[in-house]
Enzyme design. Sequence first.
Site, PDB file in Angstrom:
ATOM      1  CB  SER A 192      -0.953  -0.047   1.195  1.00 20.67           C
ATOM      2  OG  SER A 192      -1.944   0.936   1.103  1.00 20.67           O
ATOM      3  CG  ASP A 362      -6.859  -3.588  -3.324  1.00 23.59           C
ATOM      4  OD1 ASP A 362      -7.456  -2.651  -2.770  1.00 23.59           O
ATOM      5  OD2 ASP A 362      -5.684  -3.914  -3.061  1.00 23.59           O
ATOM      6  CG  HIS A 395      -5.558  -2.596   0.331  1.00 24.91           C
ATOM      7  ND1 HIS A 395      -4.983  -2.233  -0.865  1.00 24.91           N
ATOM      8  CD2 HIS A 395      -4.913  -1.874   1.279  1.00 24.91           C
ATOM      9  CE1 HIS A 395      -4.051  -1.319  -0.663  1.00 24.91           C
ATOM     10  NE2 HIS A 395      -3.987  -1.081   0.629  1.00 24.91           N
TER      11      HIS A 395
END
Length: 420
Positions: A192, A362, A395
Amino acid sequence: MAPHGLTKLIKLSFYSLVVVMMVMTHQTQGFRLGPLWRKKSKNVVIDPTPIGICASSVLVHGYKCQEIDVVTQDGFILNMQRIPEGRDGNGGGDGIKRQPVLIQHGVLVDGMTWLLNSPEQNLPLILADKGFDVWIANTRGTRFSRRHTSLKPNEHAFWNWSWDELVLFDLPAFVDHVQQETGQKMHYVGHSLGTLIALGSFSEGLLVDKLKSAVFLSPIAYLSHMNTVIGALAAKAFVGEMTELLGFAEFNPKMKLVTQFLDALCASPGVDCYDLVSAFTGKNCCLNSSTVDLFLQNEPQSTATKNMVHLAQTVRDGVLAKFNYGTADYNMMHYGEASPPVYNLSNIPHDLPVFLSYGGQDALSDIRDVQRLLDSFRAHDVDKLSVQYVREYAHADFIMGVNAKDIVFNQVVSFFQHHT
């Protein structure tokens, strides 16, 4: 009805997105940060000093672990963990130099998130057992990196930074320390925001000469297609509170103001807090309840409000650029030009070995934005770029999924071994 712990997680995750969406709708024209950061923070809950990550999550499993502090050029004292060998002692004292791996977390969490599953299921300990020298980074503002050589966390100046400073100061401090201690180039893993700061750094020509390779999990660069069903609701409910929230230099998801907002929102007609977690991260396929419970004991972590604003600018403007101070004059003061400089990802050296893994579910690292990121690698050496698409992953699956070892982590280990 959602379990109580999961509801808390959903609400905290939702608020993070709310602020991002709220900033997007507010427009940052005329947004001046100078005087704001000299105020004192109020009504922010500061957790008492917790047990270190080594003691709570590594030593208890029979691994060696060291707590290490590094100091950035702008004075922040950052915490790292070093796991020099596997549980069976396959490193360190045998005279063999283990290849170092630096692991970088995302926003609103710290290095603990990599260690929430069992040793057989979390990436740092898997890498240690495979013979790597593992280093875990904790960026400024998180609970073990809330120190500075001259500033205190209750001063607004302590929080006058965005991910630009993570690119310029934090990541170089971590990389330089690992190289100084090991005398070797290292592999890098980011998730991320940990991918964003690495991409920004590499595009500026920084640190690449100190790396063997880089792994990007759920890569965040372009955020134009970050999809959420709650954007409109966030805009209607919170745009009027922008000025008040910007009075908090520290963005702490646990502050009282946040809890009050979320309690009211989750009680609103038509709002189902159980579904908000899917709207925020996408539908994570592979998290178990014990991992979620452990997450809630340790996360989320603070970051700077300015950092959240910068992320919101990335969403709104559709470009990867440095922080926009809102007017040509203020940008000129900081950058010598009217608009913030752009991070040109095509400048990343074409011979850097890169492994990129992204998920079909995601909502933050949307596949369309990942494809745009991959376009920046069109000229990359074919044998230096590996791309993995995991259709069912969202995610959080990439760091906490119970099957991440089989689907992702084993691929990462093989990639590192190939480029050692």
